[in-house]
Design an enzyme around this catalytic site. Structure first.
Site, PDB file in Angstrom:
ATOM      1  N   GLU A 160     -30.088  60.124  70.099  1.00 43.73           N
ATOM      2  CA  GLU A 160     -30.164  60.209  68.639  1.00 43.73           C
ATOM      3  C   GLU A 160     -29.788  61.614  68.186  1.00 43.73           C
ATOM      4  OE1 GLU A 160     -33.784  58.516  67.017  1.00 43.73           O
ATOM      5  OE2 GLU A 160     -33.664  56.933  68.520  1.00 43.73           O
TER       6      GLU A 160
ATOM      7  N   GLY B 122     -43.012  69.260  74.848  1.00 44.40           N
ATOM      8  CA  GLY B 122     -43.027  67.927  75.479  1.00 44.40           C
ATOM      9  C   GLY B 122     -41.954  67.048  74.882  1.00 44.40           C
TER      10      GLY B 122
ATOM     11  N   GLY C  58     -28.052  49.249  67.723  1.00 47.16           N
ATOM     12  CA  GLY C  58     -27.169  48.201  67.210  1.00 47.16           C
ATOM     13  C   GLY C  58     -26.279  48.701  66.081  1.00 47.16           C
TER      14      GLY C  58
ATOM     15  N   ARG D 199     -40.568  58.454  66.428  1.00 48.88           N
ATOM     16  CA  ARG D 199     -41.239  57.653  67.459  1.00 48.88           C
ATOM     17  C   ARG D 199     -41.618  58.529  68.656  1.00 48.88           C
ATOM     18  NH1 ARG D 199     -37.154  52.653  67.910  1.00 48.88           N
ATOM     19  NH2 ARG D 199     -35.662  54.336  67.624  1.00 48.88           N
TER      20      ARG D 199
ATOM     21  N   GLY E 157     -30.803  48.299  64.682  1.00 44.63           N
ATOM     22  CA  GLY E 157     -31.577  49.535  64.753  1.00 44.63           C
ATOM     23  C   GLY E 157     -30.728  50.745  65.103  1.00 44.63           C
TER      24      GLY E 157
ATOM     25  N   CYS F 217     -37.602  56.451  73.871  1.00 47.88           N
ATOM     26  CA  CYS F 217     -37.092  55.978  75.168  1.00 47.88           C
ATOM     27  C   CYS F 217     -37.750  56.585  76.403  1.00 47.88           C
ATOM     28  CB  CYS F 217     -35.591  56.225  75.238  1.00 47.88           C
ATOM     29  SG  CYS F 217     -34.686  55.234  74.059  1.00 47.88           S
TER      30      CYS F 217
ATOM     31  N   LYS G 112     -41.358  55.405  77.443  1.00 44.26           N
ATOM     32  CA  LYS G 112     -41.311  53.947  77.655  1.00 44.26           C
ATOM     33  C   LYS G 112     -40.538  53.599  78.940  1.00 44.26           C
ATOM     34  CE  LYS G 112     -38.028  51.761  75.060  1.00 44.26           C
ATOM     35  NZ  LYS G 112     -37.066  51.116  75.950  1.00 44.26           N
TER      36      LYS G 112
ATOM     37  N   ASN H 118     -32.717  57.806  82.474  1.00 37.64           N
ATOM     38  CA  ASN H 118     -33.738  58.381  81.596  1.00 37.64           C
ATOM     39  C   ASN H 118     -34.845  59.062  82.392  1.00 37.64           C
ATOM     40  OD1 ASN H 118     -32.553  57.923  79.187  1.00 37.64           O
ATOM     41  ND2 ASN H 118     -33.844  56.209  78.574  1.00 37.64           N
TER      42      ASN H 118
ATOM     43  N   GLY I  16     -40.254  63.712  73.351  1.00 37.35           N
ATOM     44  CA  GLY I  16     -40.685  62.579  72.541  1.00 37.35           C
ATOM     45  C   GLY I  16     -39.551  61.583  72.460  1.00 37.35           C
TER      46      GLY I  16
HETATM   47  N1  LIG Z   1     -32.932  54.619  70.079  1.00 41.69           N
HETATM   48  C1  LIG Z   1     -32.120  55.076  71.015  1.00 41.69           C
HETATM   49  O1  LIG Z   1     -31.641  56.183  70.957  1.00 41.69           O
HETATM   50  C2  LIG Z   1     -31.750  54.202  72.193  1.00 41.69           C
HETATM   51  C3  LIG Z   1     -30.722  54.627  73.040  1.00 41.69           C
HETATM   52  C4  LIG Z   1     -30.370  53.826  74.116  1.00 41.69           C
HETATM   53  C5  LIG Z   1     -31.021  52.625  74.342  1.00 41.69           C
HETATM   54  N2  LIG Z   1     -32.019  52.237  73.506  1.00 41.69           N
HETATM   55  C6  LIG Z   1     -32.625  50.913  73.737  1.00 41.69           C
HETATM   56  O2  LIG Z   1     -31.992  49.989  72.832  1.00 41.69           O
HETATM   57  C7  LIG Z   1     -32.932  49.019  72.357  1.00 41.69           C
HETATM   58  C8  LIG Z   1     -32.997  49.047  70.851  1.00 41.69           C
HETATM   59  O3  LIG Z   1     -33.492  50.300  70.451  1.00 41.69           O
HETATM   60  P1  LIG Z   1     -33.464  50.764  68.927  1.00 41.69           P
HETATM   61  O4  LIG Z   1     -33.913  52.183  68.926  1.00 41.69           O
HETATM   62  O5  LIG Z   1     -32.159  50.412  68.309  1.00 41.69           O
HETATM   63  O6  LIG Z   1     -34.613  49.811  68.316  1.00 41.69           O
HETATM   64  P2  LIG Z   1     -34.983  49.604  66.789  1.00 41.69           P
HETATM   65  O7  LIG Z   1     -36.430  49.307  66.753  1.00 41.69           O
HETATM   66  O8  LIG Z   1     -34.439  50.726  65.967  1.00 41.69           O
HETATM   67  O9  LIG Z   1     -34.158  48.292  66.363  1.00 41.69           O
HETATM   68  C9  LIG Z   1     -34.409  47.033  66.902  1.00 41.69           C
HETATM   69  C10 LIG Z   1     -34.189  45.997  65.800  1.00 41.69           C
HETATM   70  O10 LIG Z   1     -34.250  44.687  66.373  1.00 41.69           O
HETATM   71  C11 LIG Z   1     -34.785  43.801  65.381  1.00 41.69           C
HETATM   72  N3  LIG Z   1     -35.249  42.576  66.026  1.00 41.69           N
HETATM   73  C12 LIG Z   1     -36.239  42.427  66.944  1.00 41.69           C
HETATM   74  N4  LIG Z   1     -36.321  41.147  67.330  1.00 41.69           N
HETATM   75  C13 LIG Z   1     -35.382  40.459  66.629  1.00 41.69           C
HETATM   76  C14 LIG Z   1     -34.985  39.094  66.589  1.00 41.69           C
HETATM   77  N5  LIG Z   1     -35.569  38.183  67.386  1.00 41.69           N
HETATM   78  N6  LIG Z   1     -33.993  38.728  65.751  1.00 41.69           N
HETATM   79  C15 LIG Z   1     -33.400  39.647  64.961  1.00 41.69           C
HETATM   80  N7  LIG Z   1     -33.718  40.952  64.970  1.00 41.69           N
HETATM   81  C16 LIG Z   1     -34.699  41.359  65.797  1.00 41.69           C
HETATM   82  C17 LIG Z   1     -35.890  44.622  64.741  1.00 41.69           C
HETATM   83  O11 LIG Z   1     -36.212  44.111  63.465  1.00 41.69           O
HETATM   84  C18 LIG Z   1     -35.240  46.006  64.684  1.00 41.69           C
HETATM   85  O12 LIG Z   1     -34.624  46.280  63.450  1.00 41.69           O
HETATM   86  C19 LIG Z   1     -34.247  49.344  73.075  1.00 41.69           C
HETATM   87  O13 LIG Z   1     -34.335  48.574  74.234  1.00 41.69           O
HETATM   88  C20 LIG Z   1     -34.093  50.806  73.424  1.00 41.69           C
HETATM   89  O14 LIG Z   1     -34.864  51.168  74.556  1.00 41.69           O
HETATM   90  C21 LIG Z   1     -32.388  52.976  72.424  1.00 41.69           C
HETATM   91  O1  LIG Z   2     -33.993  70.328  77.441  1.00 49.82           O
HETATM   92  C1  LIG Z   2     -34.563  69.497  76.715  1.00 49.82           C
HETATM   93  C2  LIG Z   2     -33.915  68.354  76.203  1.00 49.82           C
HETATM   94  C3  LIG Z   2     -34.629  67.468  75.414  1.00 49.82           C
HETATM   95  N1  LIG Z   2     -35.936  67.700  75.124  1.00 49.82           N
HETATM   96  C4  LIG Z   2     -36.690  66.724  74.328  1.00 49.82           C
HETATM   97  O2  LIG Z   2     -36.572  65.452  74.943  1.00 49.82           O
HETATM   98  C5  LIG Z   2     -36.649  64.419  73.978  1.00 49.82           C
HETATM   99  C6  LIG Z   2     -35.493  63.448  74.114  1.00 49.82           C
HETATM  100  O3  LIG Z   2     -34.302  64.106  73.776  1.00 49.82           O
HETATM  101  P1  LIG Z   2     -32.865  63.421  73.928  1.00 49.82           P
HETATM  102  O4  LIG Z   2     -32.705  62.913  75.291  1.00 49.82           O
HETATM  103  O5  LIG Z   2     -31.865  64.396  73.453  1.00 49.82           O
HETATM  104  O6  LIG Z   2     -32.955  62.260  72.846  1.00 49.82           O
HETATM  105  P2  LIG Z   2     -33.007  60.664  72.889  1.00 49.82           P
HETATM  106  O7  LIG Z   2     -32.348  60.223  71.643  1.00 49.82           O
HETATM  107  O8  LIG Z   2     -34.400  60.235  73.180  1.00 49.82           O
HETATM  108  O9  LIG Z   2     -32.047  60.219  74.094  1.00 49.82           O
HETATM  109  C7  LIG Z   2     -32.525  59.858  75.380  1.00 49.82           C
HETATM  110  O10 LIG Z   2     -32.968  58.516  75.396  1.00 49.82           O
HETATM  111  C8  LIG Z   2     -31.943  57.562  75.014  1.00 49.82           C
HETATM  112  C9  LIG Z   2     -32.611  56.208  74.958  1.00 49.82           C
HETATM  113  O11 LIG Z   2     -32.656  55.567  76.161  1.00 49.82           O
HETATM  114  C10 LIG Z   2     -30.807  57.643  76.024  1.00 49.82           C
HETATM  115  O12 LIG Z   2     -29.805  56.690  75.666  1.00 49.82           O
HETATM  116  C11 LIG Z   2     -30.237  59.055  76.024  1.00 49.82           C
HETATM  117  O13 LIG Z   2     -29.209  59.145  76.998  1.00 49.82           O
HETATM  118  C12 LIG Z   2     -31.364  60.034  76.357  1.00 49.82           C
HETATM  119  O14 LIG Z   2     -30.879  61.371  76.282  1.00 49.82           O
HETATM  120  C13 LIG Z   2     -36.697  65.116  72.617  1.00 49.82           C
HETATM  121  O15 LIG Z   2     -38.037  65.208  72.179  1.00 49.82           O
HETATM  122  C14 LIG Z   2     -36.153  66.498  72.923  1.00 49.82           C
HETATM  123  O16 LIG Z   2     -36.608  67.482  72.032  1.00 49.82           O
HETATM  124  C15 LIG Z   2     -36.595  68.820  75.627  1.00 49.82           C
HETATM  125  O17 LIG Z   2     -37.774  69.022  75.384  1.00 49.82           O
HETATM  126  N2  LIG Z   2     -35.873  69.701  76.402  1.00 49.82           N
END
Ligand SMILES: NC(=O)c1ccc[n+]([C@@H]2O[C@H](COP(=O)([O-])OP(=O)(O)OC[C@H]3O[C@@H](n4cnc5c(N)ncnc54)[C@H](O)[C@@H]3O)[C@@H](O)[C@H]2O)c1
Ligand SMILES: O=c1ccn([C@@H]2O[C@H](COP(=O)(O)OP(=O)(O)O[C@H]3O[C@H](CO)[C@@H](O)[C@H](O)[C@H]3O)[C@@H](O)[C@H]2O)c(=O)[nH]1
Length: 485
Positions: A178, A284, A26, A359, A23, A289, A292, A237, A286
């Site tokens: 992201e 707000g 990964g 999301r 995802g 992460c 959640k 977070n 979004g």
């Molecule tokens: N998205 C972010 O910016 C971000 C940043 C930091 C941490 N995280 C954390 O990292 C984790 C992953 O987030 P993500 O955004 O990459 O999720 P995602 O939903 O984009 O990807 C997760 C993937 O895991 C796969 N999956 C689930 N169960 C499986 C299994 N048993 N075998 C094989 N594949 C399987 C799903 O099909 C999916 O493609 C979460 O815990 C999230 O909180 C996310």
């Molecule tokens: O001053 C600010 C900064 C951010 N946002 C909003 O906050 C949300 C989250 O933004 P951001 O933190 O930049 O993005 P994420 O990709 O959700 O990253 C957060 O969540 C990830 C998943 O856990 C962590 O790894 C990162 O460190 C953490 O920044 C978005 O809707 C932004 O528009 C605001 O409204 N005001």
């Protein structure tokens, strides 16, 4: 260096990494490891075939600046994407668990606790298919002590096996955001690795430290106890989300008094002890992460009977929901208390700029409120597909309402044509470059402009002729006269 994944010698050298979960975390994380460490073979596996096919195609499943370039350089050389989870587990020295941990929607803890069923299913797959020593790394965001549960499942397999199985479980939470994932991965503020205090635990920690040390300065790689590492991710977070809710709460005071939230944020953020990051008031937060993970922290506190602490962090969510609702209510009230049948142009559906991810986007919640009021939405976003927008809105409303009330546009000028209002919900840079006078002339009048992202100055938009409502800035009559208590 000596081979250690099999436990020989003092140092463990990781040569084969598997990541389960292709995802947003990964994919980019493994692409970066493969790019920075050509000596390591990295295989990313997922049960979702469509996603893996996309990783193997010219059109990657996620939009992230710089990602495509890195993937194209490594794919087929030392970076592979596959659905063969058992084989990838068998062949790895080190396995990242990088699957989703969404908020649980059923049973105990519904709406609060993270759903760990995907993490557990990966642990069970590892238990079933592993042969020989493995370092298992929690990359997913999980509650404190999740590593313990993973280890219990693995140790059970170890007891029943006769093929030299050993496991170490580490916590290595990911902090990338992201839209800036590749930059964050290339130059992280810190890499956090938690492990057991035992000799084997510390050897596993050192092995993972060595993977990152290929490109991350050693003083930015922090090693801690497993539980501290797990908790630090939730707390990081929660602190970030708390700053946004804090400034959003101040935005309401600004709107009511004639102060300007941008000026207040600047003045406050100049204090080095406070700092200026994450003080942009908005419609707000979004993303997958913040909500959640704050809810997960609140649930943890409740489980520990720390009710006052739970209440404290829950306030972050309360303000965020209120801010979204407040903004939607302001749109209705500024449009003469009815939006029924009125076309409203929604600019931005992604949860933030530079990503196609929707999301938990605030745009979904504001759109839902407006649809409940029977507004006709004309939505434009430069990176989100129509299918994605419709899916999100159908989940929050109904297919019937979406078909009746939502039209998706690929041209912002067409979206704004005949609309009663333009509503900015994502901070895309390109929104600043439009010819709003041209849009204004093609809209229904009086035309209104709602800035949920502080992208515009009131006076510039009002000069065109729009009625302006911006988060955290008072209507002109308050700004000029001042607020009298
Ligand atoms: N998205 C972010 O910016 C971000 C940043 C930091 C941490 N995280 C954390 O990292 C984790 C992953 O987030 P993500 O955004 O990459 O999720 P995602 O939903 O984009 O990807 C997760 C993937 O895991 C796969 N999956 C689930 N169960 C499986 C299994 N048993 N075998 C094989 N594949 C399987 C799903 O099909 C999916 O493609 C979460 O815990 C999230 O909180 C996310
Ligand atoms: O001053 C600010 C900064 C951010 N946002 C909003 O906050 C949300 C989250 O933004 P951001 O933190 O930049 O993005 P994420 O990709 O959700 O990253 C957060 O969540 C990830 C998943 O856990 C962590 O790894 C990162 O460190 C953490 O920044 C978005 O809707 C932004 O528009 C605001 O409204 N005001």
């Amino acid at each position: 260096m000596t081979e250690i994944a099999n436990g020989n010698g003092d140092q463990t050298v990781v040569r084969r990494i598997t990541c389960v979960g292709a995802g947003y975390v990964g994919g980019p994380t493994c692409a970066m490891i493969a790019y920075k460490s050509p000596q390591i073979t990295v295989t990313v596996v997922d049960m979702n075939k469509e996603r893996i096919d996309a990783w193997n195609s010219d059109s990657l499943p996620i939009f992230e600046p710089g990602l495509e370039d890195v993937v194209m350089k490594c794919r087929g050389t030392n970076l592979f994407f596959s659905t063969d989870v058992p084989e990838a587990i068998r062949s790895a020295d080190l396995i990242f668990i990088s699957v989703n941990t969404p908020t649980k929607m059923y049973g105990k803890g519904a709406g609060m606790a993270p759903d760990l069923k995907y993490v557990e299913s990966v642990a069970r797959s590892i238990a079933e298919h592993a042969q020989g020593p493995k370092i298992v790394v929690e990359k997913s965001t999980v509650p404190v002590k999740a590593a313990e549960s993973i280890l219990s499942i693995l140790e059970d397999a170890q007891r029943r096996s006769n093929n030299n199985l050993t496991f170490q479980v580490l916590s290595n939470p990911e902090f990338l955001a992201e839209g800036t994932a590749m930059r964050d991965l290339a130059s992280p503020d810190r890499v956090l690795i938690g492990g057991e205090d035992s000799e084997e635990g510390q050897r596993a920690v050192a092995a993972l430290v060595n993977v990152y040390a290929s490109w991350v300065p050693r003083d930015r790689i922090l090693t801690t106890k497993t539980w501290s590492s797990e908790l630090s991710k939730l707390v990081a977070n929660a602190f970030l989300a708390q700053r946004i809710s804090s400034i959003n709460s101040v935005s309401a005071i600004c709107e009511a008094t004639g102060a300007d939230v941008r000026e207040v944020a600047k003045a406050v953020g100049c204090d080095e002890r406070i700092g200026s990051n994450f003080l942009n008031a908005s419609v707000g937060f979004g993303g997958s992460c913040f909500q959640k993970d704050v809810l997960s922290l609140v649930y943890l506190c409740e489980s520990l009977h720390l009710d006052k602490v739970a209440d404290y962090w829950n306030g972050v969510i309360t303000i965020n929901n209120w801010q979204r609702r407040r903004f939607a209510d302001a749109i209705v009230s500024e449009l003469f208390n009815t939006v029924a049948g009125k076309k409203i142009a929604i600019f931005g559906f992604a949860f933030k700029k530079s990503t196609g991810d929707t999301r938990e986007s605030s745009a979904i919640h504001v759109s839902k409120h407006l649809m409940e009021e029977e507004a006709r939405l004309a939505v434009y976003d430069p990176a989100v597909t129509e299918k994605q927008m419709r899916q999100e809105l159908v989940m929050e409303t109904s297919e019937k309402s979406v078909n009746k009330l939502v039209t998706v546009f690929s041209d912002p000028y067409e979206a704004a044509k005949d609309a009663h209002a333009i509503v900015i919900l994502t901070e895309w840079e390109e929104f600043k470059t439009y010819d709003y006078a041209r849009m204004y002339n093609a809209m229904s009048h009086p035309a209104a402009f709602f800035d949920g992202r502080l992208l515009f100055k009131r006076k510039d938009i009002e000069a065109i002729g729009f009625h302006f409502f911006g988060i955290g800035s008072a209507p002109s009559h308050l700004s000029e006269v001042g607020y009298i208590l």
